[in-house]
Design a protein around this motif. Structure first.
Motif, PDB file in Angstrom:
ATOM      1  N   THR A  21       4.141   4.209  22.902  1.00  0.00           N
ATOM      2  CA  THR A  21       3.968   4.731  24.265  1.00  0.00           C
ATOM      3  C   THR A  21       5.105   4.327  25.208  1.00  0.00           C
ATOM      4  O   THR A  21       4.982   4.461  26.421  1.00  0.00           O
ATOM      5  N   SER A  24       8.036  -0.630  24.387  1.00  0.00           N
ATOM      6  CA  SER A  24       9.122  -1.322  23.666  1.00  0.00           C
ATOM      7  C   SER A  24      10.478  -0.705  24.005  1.00  0.00           C
ATOM      8  O   SER A  24      11.476  -1.426  24.145  1.00  0.00           O
ATOM      9  N   ASN A  93       6.110  -7.126  22.192  1.00  0.00           N
ATOM     10  CA  ASN A  93       5.359  -6.872  23.429  1.00  0.00           C
ATOM     11  C   ASN A  93       3.931  -6.529  23.074  1.00  0.00           C
ATOM     12  O   ASN A  93       3.622  -6.042  21.979  1.00  0.00           O
TER      13      ASN A  93
HETATM   14  C1  LIG Z   1      -3.018  -0.310  16.708  1.00  0.00           C
HETATM   15  C2  LIG Z   1      -2.716  -1.214  17.878  1.00  0.00           C
HETATM   16  C3  LIG Z   1      -3.032  -2.534  17.806  1.00  0.00           C
HETATM   17  C4  LIG Z   1      -2.757  -3.388  18.881  1.00  0.00           C
HETATM   18  N1  LIG Z   1      -3.016  -4.713  18.727  1.00  0.00           N
HETATM   19  C5  LIG Z   1      -2.711  -5.569  19.727  1.00  0.00           C
HETATM   20  C6  LIG Z   1      -2.909  -6.972  19.571  1.00  0.00           C
HETATM   21  O1  LIG Z   1      -3.301  -7.458  18.515  1.00  0.00           O
HETATM   22  N2  LIG Z   1      -2.631  -7.786  20.602  1.00  0.00           N
HETATM   23  C7  LIG Z   1      -2.182  -7.292  21.804  1.00  0.00           C
HETATM   24  O2  LIG Z   1      -1.968  -8.063  22.728  1.00  0.00           O
HETATM   25  N3  LIG Z   1      -1.936  -5.974  21.978  1.00  0.00           N
HETATM   26  C8  LIG Z   1      -2.189  -5.102  20.961  1.00  0.00           C
HETATM   27  N4  LIG Z   1      -1.939  -3.756  21.117  1.00  0.00           N
HETATM   28  C9  LIG Z   1      -1.320  -3.283  22.380  1.00  0.00           C
HETATM   29  C10 LIG Z   1       0.185  -3.070  22.235  1.00  0.00           C
HETATM   30  O3  LIG Z   1       0.784  -4.138  21.555  1.00  0.00           O
HETATM   31  C11 LIG Z   1       0.843  -2.967  23.624  1.00  0.00           C
HETATM   32  O4  LIG Z   1       0.230  -2.034  24.453  1.00  0.00           O
HETATM   33  C12 LIG Z   1       2.334  -2.623  23.496  1.00  0.00           C
HETATM   34  O5  LIG Z   1       2.958  -2.883  24.720  1.00  0.00           O
HETATM   35  C13 LIG Z   1       2.569  -1.162  23.119  1.00  0.00           C
HETATM   36  O6  LIG Z   1       3.950  -0.953  22.978  1.00  0.00           O
HETATM   37  P1  LIG Z   1       4.609   0.477  22.695  1.00  0.00           P
HETATM   38  O7  LIG Z   1       4.341   1.317  23.917  1.00  0.00           O
HETATM   39  O8  LIG Z   1       6.040   0.188  22.530  1.00  0.00           O
HETATM   40  O9  LIG Z   1       3.977   1.029  21.466  1.00  0.00           O
HETATM   41  C14 LIG Z   1      -2.194  -2.889  20.069  1.00  0.00           C
HETATM   42  C15 LIG Z   1      -1.877  -1.527  20.136  1.00  0.00           C
HETATM   43  C16 LIG Z   1      -2.135  -0.695  19.059  1.00  0.00           C
HETATM   44  C17 LIG Z   1      -1.770   0.759  19.168  1.00  0.00           C
END
Ligand SMILES: Cc1cc2nc3c(=O)[nH]c(=O)nc-3n(C[C@H](O)[C@H](O)[C@H](O)COP(=O)(O)O)c2cc1C
Length: 268
Positions: A21, A24, A93
């Motif tokens: 989303t 990162s 993140n």
């Molecule tokens: C399948 C999945 C599992 C996740 N697990 C965790 C987690 O274990 N701990 C946490 O703090 N956030 C978790 N998140 C939230 C993401 O790490 C967080 O929103 C991140 O900033 C998303 O980054 P992106 O937009 O680059 O994908 C998870 C998200 C997804 C989609």
């Protein structure tokens, strides 16, 4: 789109990112802008045979998934020719629970003969929609502001090639959640069984284009998930109709994309 950020820094840096989303990618770009002389490259589609890595500093920026390193990042490490890099750093993140992710990354890199010099956790709005939306805008803006401050601090450390113990969550979290990661990890590809579409789906096919693992197909006008899902959740979060759902609760939850990242940035 220009992914090269010029500047005074003499040592070239390449930052590889993985994103669902945009959180990162936003971090990777913010780091690159402040560092200068930095290239930002998606892990998805990267081919070590076509891209000669000349950078002396290498960064990995990715989301925490189920309290650990996403499979895509693990696979990427297998093709990273970074043995000659003088400095490798990582930013995991997350929505507030980094848990053991960076420790896991550190150990895996060591087993591949790579040395992780530093690893930071940056907290941003959670995109894990099965558990809820990203939270109120005010709270999201607080997280962005705190992340900006932390990113500037990280840049200072990278410039000084600081070596540090990677950041990690509390011990109880690392014990309990690492167990859950290990149990869940083999089942992630088939977790796509819970996706469905409501009547707003107009078959635009954007979800098919967005999926980094080509896991979604349109068969006889019906979207089908092929059980090799990465759970990045880009498909559900970017659906323009908000027609894609996961499990029972997502119809009630707000979607999330990083406000400074556009769809064209994510489409590879
Ligand atoms: C399948 C999945 C599992 C996740 N697990 C965790 C987690 O274990 N701990 C946490 O703090 N956030 C978790 N998140 C939230 C993401 O790490 C967080 O929103 C991140 O900033 C998303 O980054 P992106 O937009 O680059 O994908 C998870 C998200 C997804 C989609």
């Amino acid at each position: 789109m220009n992914n090269n950020y010029s500047g005074n820094q003499t040592t070239k840096t390449t930052i590889f990112y993985y994103t669902g989303t945009g959180n990162s990618l936003w971090i990777a770009r913010a780091l690159a802008r402040e560092l200068g002389n930095t290239e930002v490259v998606s892990m998805v589609g990267w081919d070590n045979k076509q891209h000669i890595l000349e950078s002396r500093k290498i960064g990995l920026v990715f989301p925490v998934h189920i309290w650990g390193v996403p499979r895509r990042v693990l696979e990427f490490l297998g093709q990273l020719p970074a043995k000659d890099a003088e400095y490798i750093f990582a930013v995991a993140n997350n929505g507030g629970q980094v848990s053991n992710t960076l420790v896991q990354l550190d150990k895996i890199m060591q087993s591949k003969g790579l040395f992780l010099s530093s690893g930071w956790s940056v907290v941003l709005p959670s995109n894990y929609i099965p558990w809820g939306g990203p939270g109120p805008l005010e709270k999201q803006n607080e997280l962005f502001a705190a992340a900006r401050t932390k990113i500037s601090k990280i840049v200072q450390d990278i410039n000084r090639s600081v070596e540090m113990e990677v950041e990690k969550g509390p011990l109880w979290q690392r014990i309990v959640f690492t167990g859950l990661y290990k149990i869940s990890f083999p089942h992630i590809p088939e977790m796509d069984r819970k996706f469905w579409v409501d009547k707003r789906c107009n078959k635009c096919g954007l979800c098919i284009q967005l999926c980094p693992s080509k896991n979604i197909t349109m068969d006889d006008g019906k979207l089908t998930w092929q059980n090799h899902c990465e759970q990045c959740l880009a498909c559900i979060q970017w659906c323009p109709q908000e027609a894609l759902q996961y499990g029972k609760k997502t119809p009630a939850y707000s979607r999330y994309q990083h406000p400074e990242i556009k769809l064209k940035d994510i489409l590879r």
